[in-house]
Write an enzyme that holds these catalytic residues in place. Structure first.
Site, short mmCIF file in Angstrom:
data_model
loop_
_atom_site.label_atom_id
_atom_site.label_comp_id
_atom_site.label_asym_id
_atom_site.label_seq_id
_atom_site.Cartn_x
_atom_site.Cartn_y
_atom_site.Cartn_z
N LYS A 1 -28.35 25.98 -13.98
CA LYS A 1 -27.05 25.65 -13.39
C LYS A 1 -27.25 24.59 -12.31
CE LYS A 1 -24.77 28.82 -15.67
NZ LYS A 1 -25.04 28.61 -17.04
N ASP A 2 -26.16 23.98 -11.92
CA ASP A 2 -26.17 22.90 -10.95
C ASP A 2 -26.75 23.35 -9.61
OD1 ASP A 2 -25.70 20.63 -9.48
OD2 ASP A 2 -23.52 20.70 -9.65
N ARG A 3 -27.65 22.56 -9.08
CA ARG A 3 -28.28 22.87 -7.80
C ARG A 3 -27.26 22.83 -6.67
NH1 ARG A 3 -33.06 22.98 -5.30
NH2 ARG A 3 -33.14 22.29 -3.15
N ARG A 4 -26.34 21.89 -6.72
CA ARG A 4 -25.41 21.71 -5.60
C ARG A 4 -24.20 22.63 -5.68
NH1 ARG A 4 -27.10 17.10 -7.61
NH2 ARG A 4 -25.23 16.87 -8.83
#
Length: 157
Positions: free
Chosen positions: A76-79
């Site tokens: 999933k997206d880090r940010r």
């Protein structure tokens, strides 16, 4: 005949002190896995501002296991702020719960909905994935021509 290499007591039982806990989170030897319990512990992983691999590695370190014993369906997206399923091979739920108190536990990570299942989670099994996207700091002028584009995303993904 004492000293090194001596025989154990009657029935192969070791010294009681040898089987005691050696740390805060477990023992030197692992207890036998109950036959009626499925092999895989599934849980929901909530994370903020860290990628999936980093979050799973932190959990593995705190629980005293290799990150290879954990599987997840995709990164999933880090940010982003994300929630996803993770599965661990033969990890007792109470051991995972206790690790929340570990001094190295990453405060950006939370777990919930622990349950045992017979099958391992496989990479790409993303059925039921749902995304909510929030666009921040987009100038109003940039959205003037995009009034009809949202329907395409909703319909086709």
């Amino acid at each position: 005949k004492g000293g090194k290499g001596g025989k154990r007591g009657k029935g192969g039982q070791g010294d009681a002190a040898a089987s005691e806990a050696t740390g805060d989170f477990g023992t030197l030897r692992r207890e036998a896995w109950p036959k009626e319990r499925p092999d895989y512990l599934y849980f929901r992983l909530y994370k903020e501002n860290c990628d999936t691999g980093e979050a799973v590695s932190n959990i593995a370190r705190c629980v005293g296991r290799s990150p290879k014993q954990f599987t997840f369906a995709g990164t999933k997206d880090r940010r982003g702020v994300t929630v996803q399923h993770v599965c661990a091979h033969r990890l007792p739920a109470d051991q995972l719960r206790r690790t929340l108190l570990h001094r190295l536990w990453d405060k950006r990570v939370r777990i919930s909905d622990l349950e045992y299942k017979a099958e391992r989670l496989r990479l790409g099994v993303l059925q039921g994935n749902c995304f909510k996207v929030a666009l921040r700091f987009v100038p109003v002028a940039a959205t003037d021509g995009a009034t009809g584009g949202g329907g395409s995303i909703i319909d086709k993904g």
